[in-house]
Write a protein that holds these residues in place. Structure first.
Motif, PDB file in Angstrom:
ATOM      1  N   THR A  81      50.283  51.172  15.023  1.00 37.26           N
ATOM      2  CA  THR A  81      50.125  49.733  14.762  1.00 37.26           C
ATOM      3  C   THR A  81      51.002  48.903  15.694  1.00 37.26           C
ATOM      4  O   THR A  81      50.589  47.830  16.143  1.00 37.26           O
ATOM      5  N   LEU A 119      49.031  45.443  15.926  1.00 35.89           N
ATOM      6  CA  LEU A 119      48.287  45.135  14.706  1.00 35.89           C
ATOM      7  C   LEU A 119      49.244  44.676  13.606  1.00 35.89           C
ATOM      8  O   LEU A 119      50.413  45.070  13.596  1.00 35.89           O
ATOM      9  N   HIS A 145      51.149  44.627  10.066  1.00 36.32           N
ATOM     10  CA  HIS A 145      51.625  45.778   9.293  1.00 36.32           C
ATOM     11  C   HIS A 145      50.684  46.108   8.136  1.00 36.32           C
ATOM     12  O   HIS A 145      50.676  47.237   7.641  1.00 36.32           O
ATOM     13  N   TYR A 192      47.664  46.767   8.112  1.00 36.81           N
ATOM     14  CA  TYR A 192      46.717  47.835   8.406  1.00 36.81           C
ATOM     15  C   TYR A 192      47.254  49.200   7.969  1.00 36.81           C
ATOM     16  O   TYR A 192      46.471  50.110   7.692  1.00 36.81           O
TER      17      TYR A 192
END
Length: 347
Positions: free
Chosen positions: A77, A82, A84, A86
């Motif tokens: 990530t 991305l 967190h 996810y």
């Protein structure tokens, strides 16, 4: 909140009705839809769950050293920039995926109840918001029960559970004993009796563990020292659950030969050990989590007992009662976790 409760119940109705549809594609669509919905409900939330803020900080600051899976997810990530959240979605999806894979391998008439017992139990659905790393490991271990007698495949899934959360290594001795040693009826009765005694006097086991505190791993010593009181402090709100588990014990002890004949006796034995640990360690909300690997088996044993093992003339009414109880618990759990809930994709 009402909308979320409605959607959960609607998704359960869809899940429960899929087996009545002749079209396999629609059946698969309903199962996948339920999986995606419940995964996002749990994994897509913001600031819900007692451990969520601390894990969000660990992910955003790239703190490693938790376990193999978590560290690699943090790395991925971070590398892809991305959010967190996810990571939470990943854990949620695979936790419910393994639950679903286990469920659809069971009898059709048990499947909806298995999902309902999981969502309605006060210590499963709730914990997928909190100790999500361990709950993925618990879910994988549950699925591994399908291959318990197949050494290679069971070992592979156990290793996968370990990679998700290393706490499962603690239960390995119990798994080995149940795998290779036969319990007789007297042993099972004694374990059931010990579990009931520990429900009333949990300090017996918990105090005994304290005597060996200096020989325990550092994390367990920390949990003992933290003195975070467990379920008994909540006025035993699990009284209904205690009654259900006690009746379940009686039914399974009486129908022991049925379990042996259908080669699922080991599930009952592991559940017995889990109940001893759950009641005996209830004074610590942290240490009691080790019992989840075993008491998760109750989501299968409760529907099995109340649908298959009691007299046929009582099966429909018992099934209805169990369904109502766990629907009520599911609504309560949803209210608890969905008030003012916010999802990261809304931001």
């Amino acid at each position: 909140m009402i909308k979320i409760i409605f959607l959960i119940i609607l998704s359960l109705l869809a899940f429960g009705s899929y087996r009545y549809l002749p079209n396999k594609k629609i059946q698969h669509f309903l199962k996948i839809s339920w999986l995606l919905y419940i995964s996002f409900l749990v994994g897509g939330r913001q600031e819900i769950g007692t451990d969520t803020p601390s894990y969000a900080l660990r992910i955003t600051t790239e703190e490693y050293g938790r376990d193999w899976l978590f560290d690699n997810l943090v790395f991925i990530t971070s590398s892809l920039s991305l959010p967190h959240n996810y990571v939470f979605l990943f854990y949620s999806f695979f936790t419910y995926l393994f639950l679903l894979l286990f469920t659809i391998r069971q009898e059709n008439r048990l499947q909806l109840l298995i999902i309902m017992v999981f969502l309605g139990s006060p210590f499963f659905f709730n914990q997928t918001f909190n100790i999500f790393r361990q709950m993925l490991s618990v879910s994988i271990f549950l699925y591994s029960m399908i291959y318990f007698k197949e050494t290679l495949r069971f070992t592979l899934f156990f290793v996968l559970a370990f990679l998700a959360h290393p706490s499962c290594i603690v239960i390995l001795p119990v798994v080995a004993i149940v795998r290779f040693v036969k319990f007789n009826a007297s042993t099972e009765f004694i374990l059931a009796l010990v579990a009931l005694i520990l429900f009333v006097f949990p300090s017996i086991l918990f105090g005994s563990i304290g005597l060996f505190q200096n020989y325990l791993p550092a994390e367990f010593q920390f949990y003992l020292a933290s003195n975070r009181v467990g379920y008994d402090s909540e006025g035993m709100k699990f009284g209904v659950m205690f009654i259900i588990h006690t009746v379940l014990l009686v039914i399974l002890l009486i129908k022991r030969n049925y379990l042996i004949n259908f080669n699922i006796h080991y599930i009952f034995q592991l559940y017995l050990v889990g109940l001893v640990l759950f009641y005996g360690l209830q004074l610590s909300i942290d240490i009691v989590r080790i019992s989840y690997y075993f008491i998760i088996l109750s989501i299968y044993l409760i529907p099995l007992a109340f649908c298959n093992l009691i007299s046929p003339k009582f099966q429909n009414i018992s099934r209805f009662i169990i369904l109502v109880i766990f629907i009520m618990y599911t609504v309560v759990n949803t209210i608890h976790f969905s008030s003012d809930i916010n999802y990261f994709l809304d931001n």
